[in-house]
Design an enzyme around this catalytic site. Structure first.
Site, PDB file in Angstrom:
ATOM      1  N   LEU A  72       0.841  -1.188   0.000  1.00 27.64           N
ATOM      2  CA  LEU A  72       0.000   0.000   0.000  1.00 27.64           C
ATOM      3  C   LEU A  72       0.879   1.241   0.000  1.00 27.64           C
ATOM      4  O   LEU A  72       1.900   1.277   0.701  1.00 27.64           O
ATOM      5  CB  LEU A  72      -0.902   0.028   1.244  1.00 27.64           C
ATOM      6  CG  LEU A  72      -1.965  -1.056   1.399  1.00 27.64           C
ATOM      7  CD1 LEU A  72      -2.683  -0.886   2.733  1.00 27.64           C
ATOM      8  CD2 LEU A  72      -2.961  -1.008   0.246  1.00 27.64           C
ATOM      9  N   LEU A  74       0.909   4.490   1.480  1.00 24.64           N
ATOM     10  CA  LEU A  74       0.191   5.177   2.553  1.00 24.64           C
ATOM     11  C   LEU A  74       0.192   6.693   2.399  1.00 24.64           C
ATOM     12  O   LEU A  74      -0.401   7.400   3.225  1.00 24.64           O
ATOM     13  CB  LEU A  74       0.781   4.777   3.912  1.00 24.64           C
ATOM     14  CG  LEU A  74       0.585   3.305   4.284  1.00 24.64           C
ATOM     15  CD1 LEU A  74       1.221   3.007   5.626  1.00 24.64           C
ATOM     16  CD2 LEU A  74      -0.898   2.934   4.295  1.00 24.64           C
ATOM     17  N   LYS A  75       0.820   7.201   1.353  1.00 21.72           N
ATOM     18  CA  LYS A  75       0.723   8.632   1.066  1.00 21.72           C
ATOM     19  C   LYS A  75      -0.570   8.951   0.302  1.00 21.72           C
ATOM     20  O   LYS A  75      -0.925  10.125   0.163  1.00 21.72           O
ATOM     21  CB  LYS A  75       1.931   9.096   0.257  1.00 21.72           C
ATOM     22  CG  LYS A  75       3.248   8.997   1.030  1.00 21.72           C
ATOM     23  CD  LYS A  75       4.426   9.447   0.187  1.00 21.72           C
ATOM     24  CE  LYS A  75       5.738   9.319   0.954  1.00 21.72           C
ATOM     25  NZ  LYS A  75       6.904   9.705   0.133  1.00 21.72           N
ATOM     26  N   GLY A 138      19.118   8.053  13.470  1.00 24.74           N
ATOM     27  CA  GLY A 138      20.208   7.302  14.072  1.00 24.74           C
ATOM     28  C   GLY A 138      20.259   5.885  13.561  1.00 24.74           C
ATOM     29  O   GLY A 138      19.347   5.397  12.888  1.00 24.74           O
ATOM     30  N   HIS A 139      21.357   5.223  13.874  1.00 25.40           N
ATOM     31  CA  HIS A 139      21.523   3.810  13.587  1.00 25.40           C
ATOM     32  C   HIS A 139      22.035   3.121  14.841  1.00 25.40           C
ATOM     33  O   HIS A 139      22.281   3.754  15.868  1.00 25.40           O
ATOM     34  CB  HIS A 139      22.474   3.599  12.411  1.00 25.40           C
ATOM     35  CG  HIS A 139      21.845   3.875  11.076  1.00 25.40           C
ATOM     36  ND1 HIS A 139      20.807   3.118  10.569  1.00 25.40           N
ATOM     37  CD2 HIS A 139      22.107   4.830  10.149  1.00 25.40           C
ATOM     38  CE1 HIS A 139      20.455   3.587   9.389  1.00 25.40           C
ATOM     39  NE2 HIS A 139      21.215   4.637   9.114  1.00 25.40           N
ATOM     40  N   ASP A 140      22.220   1.809  14.740  1.00 28.43           N
ATOM     41  CA  ASP A 140      22.540   0.994  15.895  1.00 28.43           C
ATOM     42  C   ASP A 140      23.686   1.577  16.727  1.00 28.43           C
ATOM     43  O   ASP A 140      23.578   1.695  17.954  1.00 28.43           O
ATOM     44  CB  ASP A 140      22.913  -0.415  15.421  1.00 28.43           C
ATOM     45  CG  ASP A 140      22.868  -1.433  16.535  1.00 28.43           C
ATOM     46  OD1 ASP A 140      21.809  -2.038  16.750  1.00 28.43           O
ATOM     47  OD2 ASP A 140      23.892  -1.624  17.209  1.00 28.43           O
ATOM     48  N   ILE A 141      24.777   1.948  16.065  1.00 30.17           N
ATOM     49  CA  ILE A 141      25.937   2.440  16.803  1.00 30.17           C
ATOM     50  C   ILE A 141      25.626   3.738  17.544  1.00 30.17           C
ATOM     51  O   ILE A 141      26.134   3.976  18.648  1.00 30.17           O
ATOM     52  CB  ILE A 141      27.155   2.619  15.857  1.00 30.17           C
ATOM     53  CG1 ILE A 141      28.432   2.843  16.681  1.00 30.17           C
ATOM     54  CG2 ILE A 141      26.915   3.748  14.858  1.00 30.17           C
ATOM     55  CD1 ILE A 141      29.691   2.786  15.838  1.00 30.17           C
ATOM     56  N   ASN A 142      24.762   4.572  16.973  1.00 26.13           N
ATOM     57  CA  ASN A 142      24.372   5.818  17.635  1.00 26.13           C
ATOM     58  C   ASN A 142      23.554   5.550  18.882  1.00 26.13           C
ATOM     59  O   ASN A 142      23.747   6.197  19.924  1.00 26.13           O
ATOM     60  CB  ASN A 142      23.566   6.699  16.679  1.00 26.13           C
ATOM     61  CG  ASN A 142      24.249   6.927  15.361  1.00 26.13           C
ATOM     62  OD1 ASN A 142      23.694   6.635  14.313  1.00 26.13           O
ATOM     63  ND2 ASN A 142      25.467   7.448  15.372  1.00 26.13           N
ATOM     64  N   ASP A 169      19.295  -2.771  17.641  1.00 26.91           N
ATOM     65  CA  ASP A 169      18.195  -3.230  16.785  1.00 26.91           C
ATOM     66  C   ASP A 169      17.560  -4.501  17.346  1.00 26.91           C
ATOM     67  O   ASP A 169      16.330  -4.615  17.456  1.00 26.91           O
ATOM     68  CB  ASP A 169      18.711  -3.516  15.371  1.00 26.91           C
ATOM     69  CG  ASP A 169      19.031  -2.243  14.596  1.00 26.91           C
ATOM     70  OD1 ASP A 169      18.726  -1.154  15.097  1.00 26.91           O
ATOM     71  OD2 ASP A 169      19.591  -2.358  13.485  1.00 26.91           O
TER      72      ASP A 169
END
Length: 387
Positions: A72, A74-75, A138-142, A169
């Site tokens: 879908l 969703l916009k 952000g990502h995992d390390i952040n 994560d």
């Protein structure tokens, strides 16, 4: 075998990549019906992450067995209306957008709960639904860095080292499962759903409770110097004669003395305590472990109960006798041929999950289940709101 533990629980999964899909995989392995909502373009971005099996990521195939896929956009207003209609038939909606994104789409948490008051909405984000960093990317390390957890990792005197897997994560996904299950239990008592707010920063901190407990006692842990992070010689990894590694975890006196007796190694119980004597002890152990191959140390550990195990490389796991006995790896037929899978810890060993879904494979089926007829589905496809 009776019905799976979560039989009858229906999950509408809007997440992507690793954190949310890992959580919904656990739910699917426990018997829940997990239905992915994917974008009409590439879908879940993880589908394209190398290495590929044919046209699809092996990582995606590992995380999405037993699920269905509906595409879908969703916009588009018709897709938004379709999702609101769909949530009426689900127990859980799981989302991983930044706070406010669903509100801008007219699909905010309050709107979802208004449509289905029994719905459990799990919102998994980096920093949580509020606070000054709620909108920060952000990502995992952040997340590990901001949680103070990264500061625990690595040897003394060196920069912090990221762990060998995406801890934030995975932690966010597993805490989401706990939150969803507890909210479903609460709903069984009250009849009402709720929002479960999971932050990956806070999830990471939840795994480091023992270290943070030291802070509460007025002690600031030092990277690489604590007993379980390199501070004592009898708890660490050592190279063997053949360039492989073994792990020693002889923390209790009985295990340490059993190791010493078996190896003919002279030492006393001071080895279990931190102090300047640990540096020369580490060097003595380094020399000792380098005198035998890993296989020889494995044979040693079979004869002496001393918390000594080989450090297996990823490519060796399929042949490990313990993992084989527990049925951790299994194969299934799929549109990508016969693919290998890893069983999640609580999944039934004799379960037979469906293969991962093709992108949009179940769009029509899921929309029909929500009450849309073929004409309405065709109109959504023509508009580009569904695929």
């Amino acid at each position: 075998m009776g019905a799976p533990q979560l039989s009858g629980v229906r999950v509408l999964d809007l997440t992507r990549l690793l954190p949310g899909p890992l959580a919904s995989l656990v739910l699917a392995d426990l018997g829940a019906q997990v239905d992915k909502i994917e974008d009409t373009g590439a879908g879940d971005y993880l589908r394209l992450a190398p290495p590929l099996v044919g046209d699809t990521s092996g990582l995606f195939l590992a995380l999405n067995r037993g699920k269905r896929s509906c595409c879908l956009d969703l916009k588009k207003a018709s897709a938004q209306a379709a999702l609101l209609k769909m949530v009426e038939g689900y127990d859980v909606l799981f989302e991983q957008f930044r706070p406010g994104v669903l509100d801008r789409l007219g699909l905010g948490h309050a709107k979802l709960l208004e449509r289905n008051p029994r719905l459990v909405v799990c919102a998994l984000t980096g920093y949580g639904q509020d606070g000054p960093l709620a909108q920060r990317a952000g990502h995992d390390i952040n997340y590990l860095a901001r949680a103070g957890v990264l500061g625990f990792h690595g040897p003394a005197g060196a920069p912090p080292q990221p762990p060998g897997f995406q801890l934030a994560d995975v932690g966010g996904g597993l805490w989401s499962v706990i939150g969803i299950l507890s909210a479903l239990h609460e709903r069984a008592r009250t009849g009402k759903g709720r929002v479960v707010d999971v932050s990956m920063v806070e999830a990471s901190m939840g795994f480091a409770s023992a270290s943070f407990g030291q802070l509460l006692a007025g002690h600031v842990p030092a990277r690489g110097d604590e007993p379980l992070t390199g501070g004592i010689a009898i708890y660490g990894a050592y190279a063997t004669k053949d360039g492989k590694y073994v792990s020693l975890g002889a923390l209790e006196p009985k295990f340490w003395m059993a190791f010493c007796a078996g190896a003919g190694f002279e030492s006393d119980l001071s080895a279990v305590m931190p102090g300047p004597h640990q540096a020369p002890l580490k060097e003595r152990l380094r020399v000792l472990f380098a005198s035998r191959t890993r296989a020889e140390w494995e044979e040693f550990s079979r004869k002496h109960d001393c918390c000594l195990e080989p450090v297996l490389e990823p490519g060796e796991l399929r042949d490990d006798e313990q993992l084989k006995a527990r049925g951790l790896f299994f194969e299934m037929e799929s549109p990508w041929g016969r693919i290998e899978q890893l069983r999640t810890p609580l999944a039934p060993r004799d379960g037979k999950p469906a293969p991962p879904p093709r992108l949009g494979e179940h769009t029509d089926v899921m929309l029909r289940e929500a009450g849309f007829d073929d004409a309405a589905i065709a109109a959504m496809r023509a508009e580009g709101a569904a695929r």
